[in-house]
Design a protein around this motif. Structure first.
Motif, PDB file in Angstrom:
ATOM      1  N   VAL A   6      -7.012  11.850  46.198  1.00 40.58           N
ATOM      2  CA  VAL A   6      -6.861  12.141  44.555  1.00 40.58           C
ATOM      3  C   VAL A   6      -7.777  11.458  43.914  1.00 40.58           C
ATOM      4  CG1 VAL A   6      -5.173  12.061  42.642  1.00 40.58           C
ATOM      5  CG2 VAL A   6      -4.445  12.524  45.000  1.00 40.58           C
ATOM      6  N   ILE A   8      -8.905  10.359  40.106  1.00 40.32           N
ATOM      7  CA  ILE A   8      -8.312   9.972  38.674  1.00 40.32           C
ATOM      8  C   ILE A   8      -9.760   9.812  37.792  1.00 40.32           C
ATOM      9  CG2 ILE A   8      -7.093   8.501  37.120  1.00 40.32           C
ATOM     10  CD1 ILE A   8      -5.418   7.759  39.518  1.00 40.32           C
ATOM     11  N   CYS A  44      -6.426   7.287  46.565  1.00 39.48           N
ATOM     12  CA  CYS A  44      -6.759   7.516  45.191  1.00 39.48           C
ATOM     13  C   CYS A  44      -8.229   6.671  44.791  1.00 39.48           C
ATOM     14  CB  CYS A  44      -5.503   7.097  44.094  1.00 39.48           C
ATOM     15  SG  CYS A  44      -4.037   8.028  44.194  1.00 39.48           S
ATOM     16  N   ILE A 109      -6.881  14.294  38.796  1.00 37.24           N
ATOM     17  CA  ILE A 109      -6.118  13.846  37.645  1.00 37.24           C
ATOM     18  C   ILE A 109      -6.956  13.577  36.498  1.00 37.24           C
ATOM     19  CG2 ILE A 109      -4.164  12.572  36.634  1.00 37.24           C
ATOM     20  CD1 ILE A 109      -3.032  12.110  39.527  1.00 37.24           C
ATOM     21  N   LEU A 125       5.366  13.517  40.554  1.00 35.33           N
ATOM     22  CA  LEU A 125       3.587  13.503  40.938  1.00 35.33           C
ATOM     23  C   LEU A 125       3.859  13.785  42.345  1.00 35.33           C
ATOM     24  CD1 LEU A 125       2.337  10.132  39.318  1.00 35.33           C
ATOM     25  CD2 LEU A 125       2.058  12.468  38.718  1.00 35.33           C
ATOM     26  N   THR A 137       0.595  19.556  33.795  1.00 35.06           N
ATOM     27  CA  THR A 137       0.456  18.961  32.522  1.00 35.06           C
ATOM     28  C   THR A 137       1.472  18.359  32.113  1.00 35.06           C
ATOM     29  OG1 THR A 137      -0.737  19.458  30.312  1.00 35.06           O
ATOM     30  CG2 THR A 137       1.037  21.296  31.168  1.00 35.06           C
ATOM     31  N   PHE A 183      -4.641  15.139  29.554  1.00 36.98           N
ATOM     32  CA  PHE A 183      -4.282  14.843  30.971  1.00 36.98           C
ATOM     33  C   PHE A 183      -3.820  16.190  31.776  1.00 36.98           C
ATOM     34  CE2 PHE A 183      -0.337  14.541  33.508  1.00 36.98           C
ATOM     35  CZ  PHE A 183      -0.751  13.423  34.243  1.00 36.98           C
ATOM     36  N   ILE A 185      -3.426  17.772  35.884  1.00 36.26           N
ATOM     37  CA  ILE A 185      -3.557  17.598  37.154  1.00 36.26           C
ATOM     38  C   ILE A 185      -4.006  18.755  37.818  1.00 36.26           C
ATOM     39  CG2 ILE A 185      -2.720  17.014  39.485  1.00 36.26           C
ATOM     40  CD1 ILE A 185      -0.627  15.343  37.868  1.00 36.26           C
TER      41      ILE A 185
END
Length: 266
Positions: A6, A8, A44, A109, A125, A137, A183, A185
Motif C-alpha cells: 500500500v 500512501i 505500507c 491511498i 480499511l 472515498t 482522500f 483509495i
C-alpha cells in the motif's frame, strides 16, 4: 498469502522557507499516529511526489520533523515542465500518471498535504484492501450542477465519448456523483488493467481536455466510478479528517453536506 503493498501518497510543493512545510509535516504526523496503525497487516510506504524543487536538505528536514517517519520522494520535473499551470498538472497526475508511477503497489491511498487524518475505521480499511475494492472515498458530492457553464462542456464531452465508443448510458448526466478526491483509495492493478478506464483516460489526456474544458480530477473520477464503471465505489462510513483548503471537517457521506466548517483547526 502475499502481503499487500500500500502506498500512501501526495503531490506536494517545494518551498524556500522551511516553515512553509508545517502543514505537510502535520499531515505526516497525523498519518503516522492515526492512520498507519490501522494498516499494520500490510506493507505500507509513504511517498511524496514533487516538482523537482524539494532538495535533499529539505527532505531530511521534513522527515525529522515528521517524527522520523520514513518517506520516499519522487521527482516529477520531467512531466511538470510540460504544463504552464500547476493546477492542471496536478489534475493530469491524479487522473493518469500516478497509476503508472505506483504500478508496483496493490493500493494507493491519496491523502493530500492539506489533510489531517483524525480517525478511520480499521475494519473498513481491511475490508477495502482484503476484498480488492476498486475505489473508496470518504465523501462524494452529489452532482455536476455546481460547475455552471463547465457543466455543459462536461456533458457534451461525455455524450460524444459514449456515442463514439458505443457505450450504453446507465444514468443521466445530472445523476453522476463527483468525487472529493483529496482522500481516496485506489485499486492500482484494476485501473491499470481496465481497458475501459485506460481508453477513457487516454481520450482525456490526448485531447488535452483537462485544460480545454477545465476538467479536474474530481470530475474525471466521478465519471469513471459513477457512470462508466458499473462496479461503482465504496463510501467509507467511519472516517474523519480535516481539509485545510476548504476548512472542512470531512466525515463519510454521499451528498453535498459532506463536512462541517471549522475555522480554528490546529
Amino acid at each position: 498469502m502475499k502481503t499487500k503493498k500500500v502506498a500512501i501518497a501526495a503531490l506536494v510543493k517545494g518551498f524556500s522557507n522551511l516553515d512553509s512545510y508545517n502543514m505537510l509535516i502535520n499531515r505526516n504526523i497525523h498519518i503516522k499516529n492515526n492512520f498507519l496503525p490501522k494498516l499494520n497487516k500490510y506493507e505500507c510506504e509513504l511517498i511524496l511526489f514533487h516538482e523537482g524543487n524539494i532538495s535533499e536538505e529539505h527532505q531530511k528536514y521534513i522527515n525529522e520533523k515528521s517524527d522520523g517517519v520514513n518517506i520516499q520522494y519522487i521527482d516529477l520535473s520531467d512531466i511538470r515542465k510540460n504544463f504552464s499551470d500547476g493546477y492542471w498538472f496536478m489534475c493530469r497526475f491524479w487522473a493518469l500518471d500516478f497509476l503508472k508511477y505506483l504500478s508496483d503497489y496493490d493500493f494507493v491511498i491519496r491523502i493530500d498535504d492539506d489533510c489531517d487524518m483524525i480517525d478511520v475505521n480499521q475494519d473498513e480499511l481491511s475490508y477495502i484492501i482484503d476484498n480488492d475494492i476498486n475505489y473508496s472515498t470518504g465523501a462524494m458530492i452529489s452532482s455536476f450542477m455546481e460547475l455552471n457553464f463547465r457543466r455543459e462542456w462536461h456533458k457534451q464531452f461525455l455524450n460524444d465519448y459514449c456515442v463514439k465508443n458505443n457505450i450504453q448510458r446507465s444514468k443521466s448526466f445530472d445523476e453522476i456523483m463527483i468525487t472529493y478526491p483529496n482522500f481516496m483509495i485506489i485499486n492500482v492493478p484494476y485501473y491499470n488493467n481496465s481497458n475501459m478506464v485506460q481508453n477513457f483516460l487516454n481520450e482525456i489526456i490526448n485531447g488535452n481536455w483537462t485544460e480545454r474544458i477545465q476538467m479536474g480530477d474530481a470530475n474525471i473520477w466521478g465519471m469513471i466510478i459513477d457512470y462508466l464503471d458499473n462496479i461503482g465505489y465504496y463510501n467509507i462510513k467511519n472516517i474523519r479528517y480535516y481539509h485545510h483548503s476548504h476548512q472542512k471537517m470531512v466525515y463519510g457521506t454521499i451528498n453535498n453536506d459532506f463536512g462541517y466548517m471549522v475555522t480554528d483547526w490546529k
